[in-house]
Write a protein that holds these residues in place. Structure first.
Motif, PDB file in Angstrom:
ATOM      1  N   ALA A  53       0.810  -1.221   0.000  1.00  0.00           N
ATOM      2  CA  ALA A  53       0.000   0.000   0.000  1.00  0.00           C
ATOM      3  C   ALA A  53       0.841   1.268   0.000  1.00  0.00           C
ATOM      4  CB  ALA A  53      -0.936  -0.011   1.210  1.00  0.00           C
ATOM      5  N   LYS A  54       2.042   1.228   0.581  1.00  0.00           N
ATOM      6  CA  LYS A  54       2.857   2.443   0.682  1.00  0.00           C
ATOM      7  C   LYS A  54       3.240   2.965  -0.701  1.00  0.00           C
ATOM      8  CE  LYS A  54       7.046  -0.371   1.310  1.00  0.00           C
ATOM      9  NZ  LYS A  54       8.215  -0.624   2.168  1.00  0.00           N
ATOM     10  N   PHE A  73      -0.003   8.007  -6.618  1.00  0.00           N
ATOM     11  CA  PHE A  73      -0.902   9.163  -6.681  1.00  0.00           C
ATOM     12  C   PHE A  73      -0.124  10.477  -6.763  1.00  0.00           C
ATOM     13  CE2 PHE A  73      -4.270   6.335  -4.835  1.00  0.00           C
ATOM     14  CZ  PHE A  73      -5.148   6.466  -5.902  1.00  0.00           C
ATOM     15  N   ILE A  74       1.042  10.515  -6.129  1.00  0.00           N
ATOM     16  CA  ILE A  74       1.902  11.699  -6.261  1.00  0.00           C
ATOM     17  C   ILE A  74       2.317  11.881  -7.719  1.00  0.00           C
ATOM     18  CG2 ILE A  74       4.151  12.679  -5.651  1.00  0.00           C
ATOM     19  CD1 ILE A  74       3.839  11.371  -2.905  1.00  0.00           C
ATOM     20  N   GLY A  75       2.692  10.771  -8.361  1.00  0.00           N
ATOM     21  CA  GLY A  75       3.044  10.833  -9.779  1.00  0.00           C
ATOM     22  C   GLY A  75       1.871  11.255 -10.637  1.00  0.00           C
ATOM     23  N   GLU A  76       0.665  10.774 -10.291  1.00  0.00           N
ATOM     24  CA  GLU A  76      -0.526  11.172 -11.035  1.00  0.00           C
ATOM     25  C   GLU A  76      -0.782  12.663 -10.888  1.00  0.00           C
ATOM     26  OE1 GLU A  76      -4.846  10.011 -10.045  1.00  0.00           O
ATOM     27  OE2 GLU A  76      -4.206   8.477 -11.483  1.00  0.00           O
ATOM     28  N   GLY A  77      -0.529  13.202  -9.695  1.00  0.00           N
ATOM     29  CA  GLY A  77      -0.665  14.642  -9.501  1.00  0.00           C
ATOM     30  C   GLY A  77       0.363  15.424 -10.303  1.00  0.00           C
ATOM     31  N   LEU A  78       1.572  14.893 -10.385  1.00  0.00           N
ATOM     32  CA  LEU A  78       2.619  15.552 -11.176  1.00  0.00           C
ATOM     33  C   LEU A  78       2.294  15.562 -12.665  1.00  0.00           C
ATOM     34  CD1 LEU A  78       5.870  14.195  -9.453  1.00  0.00           C
ATOM     35  CD2 LEU A  78       4.899  16.502  -9.304  1.00  0.00           C
ATOM     36  N   SER A  79       1.421  14.640 -13.115  1.00  0.00           N
ATOM     37  CA  SER A  79       1.042  14.622 -14.530  1.00  0.00           C
ATOM     38  C   SER A  79       0.262  15.877 -14.921  1.00  0.00           C
ATOM     39  CB  SER A  79       0.202  13.374 -14.845  1.00  0.00           C
ATOM     40  OG  SER A  79      -1.094  13.465 -14.262  1.00  0.00           O
ATOM     41  N   GLU A 134       7.079  -7.693   3.168  1.00  0.00           N
ATOM     42  CA  GLU A 134       5.704  -7.276   3.441  1.00  0.00           C
ATOM     43  C   GLU A 134       5.496  -6.959   4.915  1.00  0.00           C
ATOM     44  OE1 GLU A 134       2.192  -6.381   1.449  1.00  0.00           O
ATOM     45  OE2 GLU A 134       3.998  -7.283   0.637  1.00  0.00           O
ATOM     46  N   ASN A 135       6.338  -7.547   5.803  1.00  0.00           N
ATOM     47  CA  ASN A 135       6.154  -7.281   7.217  1.00  0.00           C
ATOM     48  C   ASN A 135       6.572  -5.868   7.607  1.00  0.00           C
ATOM     49  OD1 ASN A 135       8.842  -7.637   6.754  1.00  0.00           O
ATOM     50  ND2 ASN A 135       9.238  -8.969   8.526  1.00  0.00           N
ATOM     51  N   LEU A 136       7.179  -5.120   6.644  1.00  0.00           N
ATOM     52  CA  LEU A 136       7.514  -3.737   6.920  1.00  0.00           C
ATOM     53  C   LEU A 136       6.295  -2.836   6.807  1.00  0.00           C
ATOM     54  CD1 LEU A 136      10.889  -3.428   4.986  1.00  0.00           C
ATOM     55  CD2 LEU A 136      10.551  -3.841   7.429  1.00  0.00           C
ATOM     56  N   VAL A 137       5.223  -3.357   6.176  1.00  0.00           N
ATOM     57  CA  VAL A 137       3.985  -2.614   6.051  1.00  0.00           C
ATOM     58  C   VAL A 137       3.251  -2.705   7.379  1.00  0.00           C
ATOM     59  CG1 VAL A 137       1.922  -2.357   4.594  1.00  0.00           C
ATOM     60  CG2 VAL A 137       4.011  -3.344   3.658  1.00  0.00           C
TER      61      VAL A 137
END
Length: 445
Positions: free
Chosen positions: A135-136, A142-148, A228-231
């Protein structure tokens, strides 16, 4: 490794809407070169809505033949189409053909349709692809989508699109006296770099997105699962037993503990049926304004103040959208009353923009720096406030259920379609909005 994945996810999101956003911010220069002139945005809004055929087909394939559609192949295909379309724009954006006795930008419209098809289809393919990662990384996407939207706006500002000035020019009168007549003419100053260079930049952005998608597909899945356990713990149990059956018992235990811990944290306000209907109507209204009604008349709203006003309103409005989305990440208000107030406020700015379009070519405060500043600020606040409303309604419905979010997307498309279809005949058939030359139009005091 994590940093590299974050960079790839951001670059991948960059290709989601960069082409269509780039077209909108370049319009102040394009409208002066193509025969449709100030009517051009109304054509683009309809073309973009027609391009929703792409996500519709993808959705139907998922529903009717689940598992048959190769998501990776679809993403590669649409990115290749986007790159090819941007390259074709470089060479054919200003080529015209005669249709029904009038010169039309046929090549530009066809290429725009394919670019819109790419960006619309990315909405139903890019995000499901990103769901394969922890998920991270979705936040980074979404940040990249905003930069578009942000990056083309900044590049357009650096380009100095379509600046103009009024100059005195002389010409010989039509009679035999050869009398010299002086008049004001609009002289467009050359931008810092051409439209062809701008479209080449869009092609490069699409190439970066394609390279990022290839990089994400080459990631070692075992590495992702092993980390995955870092999530956070609420995500861990979902994948802990995928490749390690021995961890299944512990996973169930952790899952039960996680549920007990998270119960008070996940408590969300319950909304009544009438409140849900209100939110869907809000989505329809906001998208009708931002994706159909107002974009169709932005030229009429701004060009009467000069190309500088149009250029700044288009570029800064494109920047305002991702900025509003970023604000929504850190300041989340789920109050329907607050969102309603913001909607009324944004609609008020939209009403002012529409009123100036209706008064074209003689809007209020025409020819003054104050008038230019107000129209630019009005477009900026119109886009920013309603973008925040769209994001927050989406967040509320996402937390309710997946089905609610799907209906939110459907309501957004209905609003966009209604807005664009409503404005097209008003602009192109009934000619309710008038264009004019900034230097030659005489307006009553």
């Amino acid at each position: 490794m994590a940093l590299r994945v974050h960079l790839l996810a951001c670059a991948f999101g960059l290709g989601s809407w960069v082409a269509v956003n780039g077209l909108w911010v370049e319009l102040p220069l394009i409208v002066n070169a193509l025969p449709e002139g100030w009517e051009l945005p109304s054509y683009l809004t309809v073309i973009i809505q027609l391009a929703n055929l792409g996500p519709l087909l993808v959705t139907l394939m998922h529903k009717l033949r689940p598992g048959l559609l190769n998501e990776r192949a679809v993403i590669y295909s649409i990115l290749f189409i986007g790159i090819a379309s941007c390259i074709l724009l470089v060479f054919f954006w200003d080529k015209t053909t005669v249709v029904a006795g009038a010169s039309r930008s046929t090549a530009f419209f066809i290429i725009t349709f394919f670019l819109s098809l790419v960006d619309c289809t990315s909405s139903v393919t890019f995000l499901p692809f990103m769901m394969q990662l922890p998920a991270k990384y979705i936040t980074t996407y979404f940040i990249g989508e905003g930069l578009s939207g942000f990056i083309p706006g900044v590049i357009a500002l650096a380009q100095g699109v379509g600046m103009a000035k009024c100059v005195n020019s002389s010409h010989t009168s039509g009679n035999h006296s050869d009398e010299e007549v002086w008049s004001l003419q609009t002289q467009y100053l050359p931008p810092n770099f051409s439209t062809e260079v701008f479209f080449s930049f869009l092609a490069a952005m699409m190439c970066i997105s394609l390279a990022a998608s290839i990089g994400l597909n080459r990631l070692p899945r075992t590495y992702e699962l092993s980390t995955e356990n870092l999530v956070p713990d609420t995500v861990g149990p979902i994948s802990s037993g995928l490749d390690n059956p021995a961890a299944e018992t512990d996973g169930k235990k952790n899952e039960q503990e996680g549920k007990e811990k998270s119960k008070p944290l996940l408590a969300e306000p319950q909304y009544s049926i009438s409140e849900l209907v209100f939110m869907y109507l809000l989505v329809v209204w906001v998208n009708a304004l931002t994706n159909g009604l107002l974009p169709s008349v932005q030229t009429y709203s701004c060009m009467s103040y000069g190309n500088l006003a149009y250029h700044l309103s288009a570029a800064l409005a494109s920047v305002a959208n991702p900025v509003a989305c970023t604000i929504a990440m850190f300041f989340q208000s789920r109050s329907l009353m607050f969102l309603c107030v913001l909607t009324v406020l944004g609609s008020g700015f939209g009403g002012y923009n529409m009123a100036m379009a209706a008064l074209s070519p003689c809007p209020l405060l025409r020819g003054s720096a104050l008038g230019e500043a107000i129209i630019v600020l009005s477009w900026l606040l119109f886009t920013g406030t309603l973008s925040y409303v769209k994001v927050m309604v989406g967040v509320i419905l996402r937390d309710r259920s997946h089905s609610a979010l799907v209906w939110c997307g459907a309501a957004a498309q209905v609003g966009s379609l209604v807005g664009s279809v409503t404005m097209f005949p008003l602009v192109n058939v009934y000619r309710l909005f008038k264009s004019g030359d900034f230097c030659n139009t005489e307006c009553p005091l």
